[in-house]
Motif scaffolding. Structure first.
Motif, PDB file in Angstrom:
ATOM      1  N   UNK A  38     -32.175  96.146  53.205  1.00  0.00           N
ATOM      2  CA  UNK A  38     -31.379  95.704  52.043  1.00  0.00           C
ATOM      3  C   UNK A  38     -29.888  95.786  52.357  1.00  0.00           C
ATOM      4  N   UNK A  39     -29.467  96.891  52.998  1.00  0.00           N
ATOM      5  CA  UNK A  39     -28.046  97.028  53.352  1.00  0.00           C
ATOM      6  C   UNK A  39     -27.619  95.937  54.329  1.00  0.00           C
ATOM      7  N   UNK A  40     -28.488  95.656  55.284  1.00  0.00           N
ATOM      8  CA  UNK A  40     -28.177  94.597  56.255  1.00  0.00           C
ATOM      9  C   UNK A  40     -28.068  93.251  55.560  1.00  0.00           C
ATOM     10  N   UNK A  41     -28.950  92.990  54.584  1.00  0.00           N
ATOM     11  CA  UNK A  41     -28.908  91.722  53.849  1.00  0.00           C
ATOM     12  C   UNK A  41     -27.637  91.610  53.012  1.00  0.00           C
ATOM     13  N   UNK A  42     -27.240  92.750  52.386  1.00  0.00           N
ATOM     14  CA  UNK A  42     -25.995  92.737  51.590  1.00  0.00           C
ATOM     15  C   UNK A  42     -24.772  92.466  52.478  1.00  0.00           C
ATOM     16  N   UNK A  43     -24.750  93.086  53.654  1.00  0.00           N
ATOM     17  CA  UNK A  43     -23.636  92.837  54.583  1.00  0.00           C
ATOM     18  C   UNK A  43     -23.595  91.376  55.011  1.00  0.00           C
ATOM     19  N   UNK A  44     -24.744  90.825  55.296  1.00  0.00           N
ATOM     20  CA  UNK A  44     -24.794  89.418  55.702  1.00  0.00           C
ATOM     21  C   UNK A  44     -24.333  88.500  54.580  1.00  0.00           C
ATOM     22  N   UNK A  65     -10.185  70.888  63.588  1.00  0.00           N
ATOM     23  CA  UNK A  65     -11.608  70.578  63.785  1.00  0.00           C
ATOM     24  C   UNK A  65     -12.452  71.832  63.663  1.00  0.00           C
ATOM     25  N   UNK A  66     -11.961  72.984  64.147  1.00  0.00           N
ATOM     26  CA  UNK A  66     -12.714  74.223  64.045  1.00  0.00           C
ATOM     27  C   UNK A  66     -12.824  74.674  62.599  1.00  0.00           C
ATOM     28  N   UNK A  67     -11.761  74.482  61.838  1.00  0.00           N
ATOM     29  CA  UNK A  67     -11.812  74.838  60.427  1.00  0.00           C
ATOM     30  C   UNK A  67     -12.853  74.006  59.691  1.00  0.00           C
ATOM     31  N   UNK A  68     -12.886  72.711  59.974  1.00  0.00           N
ATOM     32  CA  UNK A  68     -13.878  71.846  59.318  1.00  0.00           C
ATOM     33  C   UNK A  68     -15.296  72.225  59.735  1.00  0.00           C
ATOM     34  N   UNK A  69     -15.521  72.591  61.043  1.00  0.00           N
ATOM     35  CA  UNK A  69     -16.842  72.988  61.516  1.00  0.00           C
ATOM     36  C   UNK A  69     -17.298  74.271  60.832  1.00  0.00           C
ATOM     37  N   UNK A  70     -16.407  75.233  60.708  1.00  0.00           N
ATOM     38  CA  UNK A  70     -16.745  76.487  60.023  1.00  0.00           C
ATOM     39  C   UNK A  70     -17.099  76.226  58.578  1.00  0.00           C
ATOM     40  N   UNK A  71     -16.393  75.282  57.962  1.00  0.00           N
ATOM     41  CA  UNK A  71     -16.679  74.960  56.570  1.00  0.00           C
ATOM     42  C   UNK A  71     -18.090  74.397  56.420  1.00  0.00           C
ATOM     43  N   UNK A  72     -18.537  73.590  57.383  1.00  0.00           N
ATOM     44  CA  UNK A  72     -19.864  72.982  57.296  1.00  0.00           C
ATOM     45  C   UNK A  72     -20.958  74.021  57.549  1.00  0.00           C
ATOM     46  N   UNK A  73     -20.836  74.816  58.626  1.00  0.00           N
ATOM     47  CA  UNK A  73     -21.886  75.754  59.009  1.00  0.00           C
ATOM     48  C   UNK A  73     -22.023  76.904  58.039  1.00  0.00           C
ATOM     49  N   UNK A  74     -20.956  77.218  57.327  1.00  0.00           N
ATOM     50  CA  UNK A  74     -21.017  78.344  56.395  1.00  0.00           C
ATOM     51  C   UNK A  74     -21.294  77.914  54.967  1.00  0.00           C
ATOM     52  N   UNK A  75     -21.560  76.652  54.769  1.00  0.00           N
ATOM     53  CA  UNK A  75     -21.855  76.213  53.396  1.00  0.00           C
ATOM     54  C   UNK A  75     -23.215  76.754  52.971  1.00  0.00           C
ATOM     55  N   UNK A  76     -23.398  77.008  51.719  1.00  0.00           N
ATOM     56  CA  UNK A  76     -24.625  77.617  51.206  1.00  0.00           C
ATOM     57  C   UNK A  76     -25.794  76.626  51.254  1.00  0.00           C
ATOM     58  N   UNK A  77     -26.951  77.082  51.875  1.00  0.00           N
ATOM     59  CA  UNK A  77     -28.107  76.192  52.006  1.00  0.00           C
ATOM     60  C   UNK A  77     -28.909  76.177  50.706  1.00  0.00           C
ATOM     61  N   UNK A 124     -28.902  86.499  58.092  1.00  0.00           N
ATOM     62  CA  UNK A 124     -27.856  85.605  58.619  1.00  0.00           C
ATOM     63  C   UNK A 124     -28.138  84.162  58.244  1.00  0.00           C
ATOM     64  N   UNK A 125     -29.435  83.790  58.251  1.00  0.00           N
ATOM     65  CA  UNK A 125     -29.798  82.411  57.938  1.00  0.00           C
ATOM     66  C   UNK A 125     -29.770  82.141  56.446  1.00  0.00           C
ATOM     67  N   UNK A 126     -30.337  83.067  55.624  1.00  0.00           N
ATOM     68  CA  UNK A 126     -30.475  82.783  54.198  1.00  0.00           C
ATOM     69  C   UNK A 126     -29.721  83.706  53.292  1.00  0.00           C
ATOM     70  N   UNK A 127     -28.854  84.576  53.846  1.00  0.00           N
ATOM     71  CA  UNK A 127     -28.097  85.480  53.010  1.00  0.00           C
ATOM     72  C   UNK A 127     -28.965  86.587  52.458  1.00  0.00           C
ATOM     73  N   UNK A 128     -28.583  87.068  51.295  1.00  0.00           N
ATOM     74  CA  UNK A 128     -29.303  88.180  50.683  1.00  0.00           C
ATOM     75  C   UNK A 128     -30.752  87.795  50.386  1.00  0.00           C
ATOM     76  N   UNK A 129     -30.946  86.573  49.863  1.00  0.00           N
ATOM     77  CA  UNK A 129     -32.310  86.141  49.535  1.00  0.00           C
ATOM     78  C   UNK A 129     -33.193  86.094  50.781  1.00  0.00           C
ATOM     79  N   UNK A 130     -32.689  85.509  51.851  1.00  0.00           N
ATOM     80  CA  UNK A 130     -33.476  85.426  53.087  1.00  0.00           C
ATOM     81  C   UNK A 130     -33.806  86.798  53.641  1.00  0.00           C
ATOM     82  N   UNK A 131     -32.840  87.715  53.607  1.00  0.00           N
ATOM     83  CA  UNK A 131     -33.089  89.071  54.117  1.00  0.00           C
ATOM     84  C   UNK A 131     -34.136  89.787  53.305  1.00  0.00           C
ATOM     85  N   UNK A 132     -34.081  89.630  51.962  1.00  0.00           N
ATOM     86  CA  UNK A 132     -35.062  90.297  51.110  1.00  0.00           C
ATOM     87  C   UNK A 132     -36.457  89.722  51.330  1.00  0.00           C
ATOM     88  N   UNK A 133     -36.576  88.397  51.523  1.00  0.00           N
ATOM     89  CA  UNK A 133     -37.887  87.775  51.773  1.00  0.00           C
ATOM     90  C   UNK A 133     -38.493  88.329  53.059  1.00  0.00           C
TER      91      UNK A 133
END
Length: 668
Positions: free
Chosen positions: A108-114, A3-15, A60-69
């Protein structure tokens, strides 16, 4: 875990892009509003202090794009409203430019890490999903267990965390009934669960994986599993497969290999024994033959007048003794052949065992006296009877006693005793001879087995006598055993036979046997019966055999005639007109069976009804039956003695219908 594996799969899917950008702008707006709220406190100092958390949240919410915005929005707000000149995008002072550059680079570095973290989580989720699908559809069992520890930290149990369908089938339990429970309460069977638990705990404590095979279940329904256990955090992952079919195949292969190895060993041993037996047969048959040929040459070399009477008598006695020795060897070989083929037949009668044994002992007393061995007979069960064949029982005793005499040196004692113990009669033959080695004692009754089969052995024989004894005793429903304290300490052979109940056996048609079987036949000179005037036609392709048969018949007063072939015999029937026909069966061109068919086809007054005796070197029971079925009235096995020939001819002569055939007229 699944169940934890399936939950991680859902929350980490690309928005989706609108969600990412909209969320990033919302986070940036919240950060700007918060900074404006604290402007009264912070002023223009530390303009980016509240925007770093916003960049982290946007990345964390939008990945590199969200961090750059978020980075772009916050940088533009600070540059336009905070740096001088205010409300302008003109180049700010140097220290403000450094602050802006530092903020942008850090964001930018923080966004790349995220973004990398998001990508790693997505890959991990996909890998976990693939692993779950593979385990769910695997034919092998796979489970994960979490260690349960007590207060001091010792492992007291393991809790089921994941069980794939194959494992549930092998454990014969539903997955739902296992998950969350301890293995000590859910493992089937009490004989192996503690061993499995100890191995699992050792893996967690040492971190060393284990791979072993484990039997499971009772013997009649036992299954085998191959189990591999590896450490997984504070628990273990267990992979196991059912190898029952392989283990059974291995067991079958091992059994076949052992059987093949045993058969090969037996074949090699049989081949060795065969070679030794053939060498022994050659030696034992050639030894008396050498004496026979030697004495025959000496008796013929000089004239009869020149030969001393004593030497002549000694030579004839040696020839007879060695010929009888050869005959006994051949009889032993034939007996073994009958035993192997199951053709031994017993003529069952009520037999006085003490009389039969006494006759056999007395027949061997001269040989024992000549060797200087005392032969003692003790009978404690006189009148006790058994059901059996008197001749075969006497053969048993003769073999045992002669064997004891042979292996007992001069001055020794051979004791024979008969006693009743319970419902059995016991015949015991003991000696003070060389004894039997302990390692050879279990094989003493085997065919062709001899304690010493070398060329330097002191005693002859084929190693068949005791094997024949065992088989004959078992045919009588008894048993035979041997014991010895070792070499030089003598040996004892004991035969146990069931006692007969006379009244019951007589009601079944059994009669009392004669007082012992004939051990030695009388010599030709001792015959009192005369058959003067009787004509006998002897048919044999061997000149010596025909001549000796004719000589035996002449001693009875018979007028013999010898024919060398079936054709000559048919002519002699007309010319000689014999009363009795004695024919060999094995002859070239036309054998005795063919001759008898032609004789029986003749009219009675032309010899078609003549009494006939079959003589052959083939002594099997089927040969006897075939001869009688062909038309012979009697059957003799070579070598024939004068007494046997006299008995057969006399019995047939008594049955002649009207006197000798030469007195009857020929058919017109």
């Amino acid at each position: 875990m699944a169940s934890r594996l399936r939950l991680a799969s859902v929350t980490s899917s690309k928005r989706s892009a609108p969600a990412r950008y909209g969320g990033a702008l919302l986070i940036a707006g919240c950060a700007i509003a918060l900074r404006l709220s604290f402007h009264w406190l912070l002023g223009d100092e530390a303009p980016f202090i509240l925007y770093f958390p916003a960049v982290v949240a946007g990345a964390w919410f939008g990945g590199l794009d969200g961090g750059l915005v978020v980075t772009t929005a916050c940088s533009a707000f600070v540059w336009y409203f905070t740096f001088t000149p205010h409300r302008s995008f003109s180049p700010p002072p140097l220290h403000s430019t450094v602050q802006l550059g530092t903020f942008v680079a850090s964001s930018v570095m923080c966004s790349l890490l995220a973004e990398n973290l998001h990508r790693a989580r997505r890959l991990a989720a996909r890998s976990a999903e693939r692993l779950r699908i593979a385990q769910d559809h695997s034919l092998d069992g796979f489970v994960t267990l979490w260690a349960v520890r007590d207060a001091p930290g010792s492992i007291v149990d393991f809790r089921w965390e994941y069980v794939n369908p194959a494992a549930a089938r092998m454990l014969e339990r539903a997955s739902e009934s296992l998950l969350g429970k301890g293995i000590l309460h859910t493992l089937p069977g009490d004989s192996t669960k503690h061993d499995v638990f100890e191995r699992c705990a050792r893996v967690v404590e040492t971190g060393e994986p284990v791979d072993f095979e484990l039997p499971w279940g009772e013997a009649d329904s036992r299954r085998w599993f191959r189990i591999m256990i590896v450490k997984l955090h504070d628990g273990i992952a267990v992979h196991f497969s059912d190898i029952t079919r392989r283990k059974r195949a291995e067991a079958e292969r091992a059994a076949l290999f052992a059987s093949e190895r045993s058969a090969r060993s037996q074949a090699e041993e049989a081949n060795r024994l065969k070679d030794e037996f053939l060498a022994t047969v050659s030696h034992e048959l050639r030894t008396p033959l050498n004496a026979i040929l030697g004495w025959s040459h000496l008796l013929q070399a000089n004239g009869a007048a020149a030969q001393a009477a004593e030497q002549r008598a000694r030579g004839l006695a040696a020839i007879e003794r060695n010929a009888r020795s050869q005959a006994r060897l051949i009889e032993d070989i034939l007996d073994v052949s009958r035993i192997i083929s199951g053709k031994v037949r017993l003529e069952r009668q009520l037999v006085d065992l003490d009389t039969v044994i006494g006759s056999a002992v007395e027949s061997l007393r001269p040989a024992a006296d000549a060797k200087g061995v005392a032969l003692e007979l003790a009978v404690a069960a006189r009148g006790a009877r058994v059901v059996g064949d008197a001749t075969r029982l006497q053969q048993v005793c003769w073999n045992l006693v002669s064997n004891a005499v042979k292996f007992t040196p001069a001055g020794g004692v051979v004791g024979v005793s008969i006693a009743q113990r319970g419902v059995d009669l016991h015949l015991e033959v003991s000696d003070t001879g060389q004894g039997i080695r302990p390692e050879f004692l279990p094989f003493v009754f085997d065919r062709f087995s001899q304690a010493d089969s070398s060329t330097t052995r002191r005693h002859g024989g084929l190693g068949l006598g005791l094997a024949i004894v065992r088989h004959l005793v078992e045919l009588h429903g008894g048993s035979v055993s041997a014991r010895s304290e070792g070499e030089g300490k003598g040996a004892t052979f004991e035969v146990a036979l069931p006692v007969a109940v006379p009244a019951q056996l007589e009601r079944q048609g059994l009669v009392q046997a004669r007082d012992g079987a004939d051990v030695a036949r009388a010599s030709p000179g001792a015959l009192e019966r005369r058959l003067d005037g009787l004509r006998v036609l002897v048919v044999d392709d061997e000149a010596d055999a025909g001549e000796i048969a004719g000589a035996m018949l002449r001693e009875l007063g018979v007028e013999p005639r010898v024919a060398r072939s079936a054709e000559e015999a048919l002519r002699a029937l007309v010319e000689f007109r014999p009363d009795i026909l004695v024919s060999d069966l094995g002859m070239p061109l036309e054998d005795g069976f063919s001759l008898m068919h032609k004789v029986r086809a003749l009219p009675p007054d032309a010899g078609g009804g003549i009494p006939a005796v079959a003589v052959t070197a083939y002594a099997r029971s089927e040969d006897r039956q075939r001869a009688l079925a062909a038309g012979f009235q009697a059957y003799l096995a070579k070598p024939i003695s004068a007494a046997d020939l006299a008995d057969v001819v006399s019995n047939l002569a008594v049955q002649l219908p009207s006197g000798p055939a030469r007195w009857r007229p020929l058919a017109p």
